[in-house]
Design a protein around this motif. Structure first.
Motif, PDB file in Angstrom:
ATOM      1  N   ARG A 237     -11.645 -93.279  73.890  1.00  0.00           N
ATOM      2  CA  ARG A 237     -12.742 -93.708  73.018  1.00  0.00           C
ATOM      3  C   ARG A 237     -13.985 -94.033  73.839  1.00  0.00           C
ATOM      4  NH1 ARG A 237      -8.374 -96.153  69.816  1.00  0.00           N
ATOM      5  NH2 ARG A 237      -8.540 -98.021  71.090  1.00  0.00           N
ATOM      6  N   ALA A 238     -13.822 -94.638  75.005  1.00  0.00           N
ATOM      7  CA  ALA A 238     -14.974 -94.978  75.851  1.00  0.00           C
ATOM      8  C   ALA A 238     -15.650 -93.709  76.386  1.00  0.00           C
ATOM      9  CB  ALA A 238     -14.541 -95.869  77.004  1.00  0.00           C
ATOM     10  N   ARG A 239     -14.882 -92.703  76.727  1.00  0.00           N
ATOM     11  CA  ARG A 239     -15.462 -91.465  77.263  1.00  0.00           C
ATOM     12  C   ARG A 239     -16.086 -90.617  76.159  1.00  0.00           C
ATOM     13  NH1 ARG A 239     -15.918 -88.688  81.888  1.00  0.00           N
ATOM     14  NH2 ARG A 239     -15.942 -86.434  81.738  1.00  0.00           N
ATOM     15  N   GLY A 240     -15.440 -90.550  75.017  1.00  0.00           N
ATOM     16  CA  GLY A 240     -15.988 -89.806  73.891  1.00  0.00           C
ATOM     17  C   GLY A 240     -16.472 -88.422  74.266  1.00  0.00           C
ATOM     18  N   LEU A 241     -17.679 -88.089  73.883  1.00  0.00           N
ATOM     19  CA  LEU A 241     -18.261 -86.770  74.156  1.00  0.00           C
ATOM     20  C   LEU A 241     -19.263 -86.801  75.309  1.00  0.00           C
ATOM     21  CD1 LEU A 241     -18.669 -85.592  70.463  1.00  0.00           C
ATOM     22  CD2 LEU A 241     -17.087 -84.673  72.168  1.00  0.00           C
ATOM     23  N   MET A 242     -19.109 -87.763  76.195  1.00  0.00           N
ATOM     24  CA  MET A 242     -20.005 -87.862  77.349  1.00  0.00           C
ATOM     25  C   MET A 242     -19.972 -86.582  78.182  1.00  0.00           C
ATOM     26  SD  MET A 242     -19.350 -91.578  79.012  1.00  0.00           S
ATOM     27  CE  MET A 242     -19.865 -93.085  78.243  1.00  0.00           C
ATOM     28  N   PHE A 243     -21.110 -86.270  78.754  1.00  0.00           N
ATOM     29  CA  PHE A 243     -21.273 -85.202  79.748  1.00  0.00           C
ATOM     30  C   PHE A 243     -21.069 -83.793  79.191  1.00  0.00           C
ATOM     31  CE2 PHE A 243     -19.574 -89.005  81.956  1.00  0.00           C
ATOM     32  CZ  PHE A 243     -20.729 -89.371  82.612  1.00  0.00           C
ATOM     33  N   ARG A 244     -20.967 -83.630  77.888  1.00  0.00           N
ATOM     34  CA  ARG A 244     -20.830 -82.299  77.286  1.00  0.00           C
ATOM     35  C   ARG A 244     -22.213 -81.688  77.118  1.00  0.00           C
ATOM     36  NH1 ARG A 244     -15.775 -82.210  74.224  1.00  0.00           N
ATOM     37  NH2 ARG A 244     -14.501 -83.763  75.290  1.00  0.00           N
ATOM     38  N   ASP A 245     -22.362 -80.446  77.496  1.00  0.00           N
ATOM     39  CA  ASP A 245     -23.637 -79.745  77.336  1.00  0.00           C
ATOM     40  C   ASP A 245     -23.788 -79.161  75.940  1.00  0.00           C
ATOM     41  OD1 ASP A 245     -24.683 -80.211  79.925  1.00  0.00           O
ATOM     42  OD2 ASP A 245     -23.376 -78.639  80.717  1.00  0.00           O
ATOM     43  N   GLU A 246     -22.667 -78.914  75.276  1.00  0.00           N
ATOM     44  CA  GLU A 246     -22.687 -78.335  73.932  1.00  0.00           C
ATOM     45  C   GLU A 246     -21.326 -78.530  73.283  1.00  0.00           C
ATOM     46  OE1 GLU A 246     -21.629 -73.748  75.255  1.00  0.00           O
ATOM     47  OE2 GLU A 246     -23.663 -74.236  74.641  1.00  0.00           O
ATOM     48  N   MET A 247     -21.303 -78.305  71.964  1.00  0.00           N
ATOM     49  CA  MET A 247     -20.058 -78.366  71.211  1.00  0.00           C
ATOM     50  C   MET A 247     -20.182 -77.341  70.083  1.00  0.00           C
ATOM     51  SD  MET A 247     -18.183 -81.700  69.468  1.00  0.00           S
ATOM     52  CE  MET A 247     -19.565 -82.161  68.418  1.00  0.00           C
ATOM     53  N   PRO A 248     -19.162 -76.518  69.870  1.00  0.00           N
ATOM     54  CA  PRO A 248     -19.247 -75.544  68.785  1.00  0.00           C
ATOM     55  C   PRO A 248     -19.547 -76.230  67.445  1.00  0.00           C
ATOM     56  CG  PRO A 248     -17.347 -75.078  70.172  1.00  0.00           C
ATOM     57  CD  PRO A 248     -17.894 -76.409  70.617  1.00  0.00           C
ATOM     58  N   ALA A 249     -20.233 -75.525  66.554  1.00  0.00           N
ATOM     59  CA  ALA A 249     -20.670 -76.107  65.278  1.00  0.00           C
ATOM     60  C   ALA A 249     -19.514 -76.609  64.428  1.00  0.00           C
ATOM     61  CB  ALA A 249     -21.485 -75.077  64.494  1.00  0.00           C
ATOM     62  N   ASP A 250     -18.346 -76.001  64.551  1.00  0.00           N
ATOM     63  CA  ASP A 250     -17.210 -76.399  63.717  1.00  0.00           C
ATOM     64  C   ASP A 250     -16.232 -77.312  64.465  1.00  0.00           C
ATOM     65  OD1 ASP A 250     -16.243 -74.467  65.467  1.00  0.00           O
ATOM     66  OD2 ASP A 250     -14.976 -73.496  63.960  1.00  0.00           O
ATOM     67  N   HIS A 251     -16.733 -78.032  65.462  1.00  0.00           N
ATOM     68  CA  HIS A 251     -15.899 -78.952  66.243  1.00  0.00           C
ATOM     69  C   HIS A 251     -16.463 -80.367  66.172  1.00  0.00           C
ATOM     70  CE1 HIS A 251     -14.154 -75.299  67.766  1.00  0.00           C
ATOM     71  NE2 HIS A 251     -13.336 -75.960  68.543  1.00  0.00           N
ATOM     72  N   GLY A 252     -15.617 -81.312  66.554  1.00  0.00           N
ATOM     73  CA  GLY A 252     -16.025 -82.704  66.605  1.00  0.00           C
ATOM     74  C   GLY A 252     -14.997 -83.537  67.343  1.00  0.00           C
ATOM     75  N   MET A 253     -15.204 -84.849  67.301  1.00  0.00           N
ATOM     76  CA  MET A 253     -14.248 -85.770  67.900  1.00  0.00           C
ATOM     77  C   MET A 253     -13.950 -86.855  66.876  1.00  0.00           C
ATOM     78  SD  MET A 253     -14.271 -87.849  71.528  1.00  0.00           S
ATOM     79  CE  MET A 253     -13.568 -86.493  72.464  1.00  0.00           C
ATOM     80  N   LEU A 254     -12.659 -87.128  66.699  1.00  0.00           N
ATOM     81  CA  LEU A 254     -12.205 -88.153  65.773  1.00  0.00           C
ATOM     82  C   LEU A 254     -11.663 -89.334  66.578  1.00  0.00           C
ATOM     83  CD1 LEU A 254     -11.578 -89.046  62.843  1.00  0.00           C
ATOM     84  CD2 LEU A 254      -9.335 -87.954  63.127  1.00  0.00           C
ATOM     85  N   PHE A 255     -12.257 -90.493  66.340  1.00  0.00           N
ATOM     86  CA  PHE A 255     -11.860 -91.728  67.010  1.00  0.00           C
ATOM     87  C   PHE A 255     -10.974 -92.522  66.058  1.00  0.00           C
ATOM     88  CE2 PHE A 255     -15.776 -90.277  68.774  1.00  0.00           C
ATOM     89  CZ  PHE A 255     -15.746 -90.600  70.123  1.00  0.00           C
ATOM     90  N   LEU A 256      -9.773 -92.870  66.516  1.00  0.00           N
ATOM     91  CA  LEU A 256      -8.821 -93.621  65.707  1.00  0.00           C
ATOM     92  C   LEU A 256      -8.717 -95.035  66.267  1.00  0.00           C
ATOM     93  CD1 LEU A 256      -6.472 -90.644  66.013  1.00  0.00           C
ATOM     94  CD2 LEU A 256      -7.177 -91.453  63.776  1.00  0.00           C
TER      95      LEU A 256
END
Length: 151
Positions: free
Chosen positions: A46-65
């Motif tokens: 959860r702390a790292r999440g999407l850090m340092f990503r240059d891009e993410m495909p349009a149909d992607h994401g991250m789910l935090f529980l």
């Protein structure tokens, strides 16, 4: 011996590619759209999440529980892509939205983006997805198989 030195990297590559292809694929549905999601189920992920990503495909994401429903606040520290941050309660209903949150490279000076009510699940998508879907509070998030309600 020389043949062994040539075959060892090949065997390692085959082993690693086999591990990557057997990874579970998780998805959620929201507003009639399906998103492939990475899961963040512990403090470290959860702390790292999407850090340092240059891009993410349009149909992607991250789910935090999270373990329990409570006020949540997320920030964009070291995040390079703009995001929509969507907060959901225990029943997976949308309770708060932070749309088009800009990247932040200011380290610990990055501002927080809090939920306006208690939330247990947080979904980060590329900025603009919430608008594209016409999301309104109360929208229902559906988990695909393999996503447990509790981390």
């Amino acid at each position: 011996m020389r043949l062994m030195r040539l075959l060892l990297p090949l065997l390692l590559l085959l082993t690693l590619s086999g591990c990557a292809s057997t990874g579970a694929s998780h998805w959620v549905e929201l507003g009639g759209a399906r998103y492939q999601v990475e899961l963040a189920t512990n403090d470290e992920s959860r702390a790292r999440g999407l850090m340092f990503r240059d891009e993410m495909p349009a149909d992607h994401g991250m789910l935090f529980l999270h373990e329990r429903q409570e006020l949540q606040a997320y920030w964009m520290k070291n995040t390079k892509i703009a995001l929509d941050i969507l907060y959901f309660d225990d029943q997976r209903r949308l309770v708060s939205q932070q749309r088009d949150v800009p990247p932040c490279s200011a380290g610990d000076r990055c501002p927080p983006y809090p939920s306006s009510g208690p939330a247990r699940y947080v979904l980060e998508l590329n900025a603009g997805q919430a608008e594209k879907l016409g999301l309104q509070d109360g929208a229902q998030l559906t988990f695909g198989p393999g996503i447990a309600d509790q981390p």
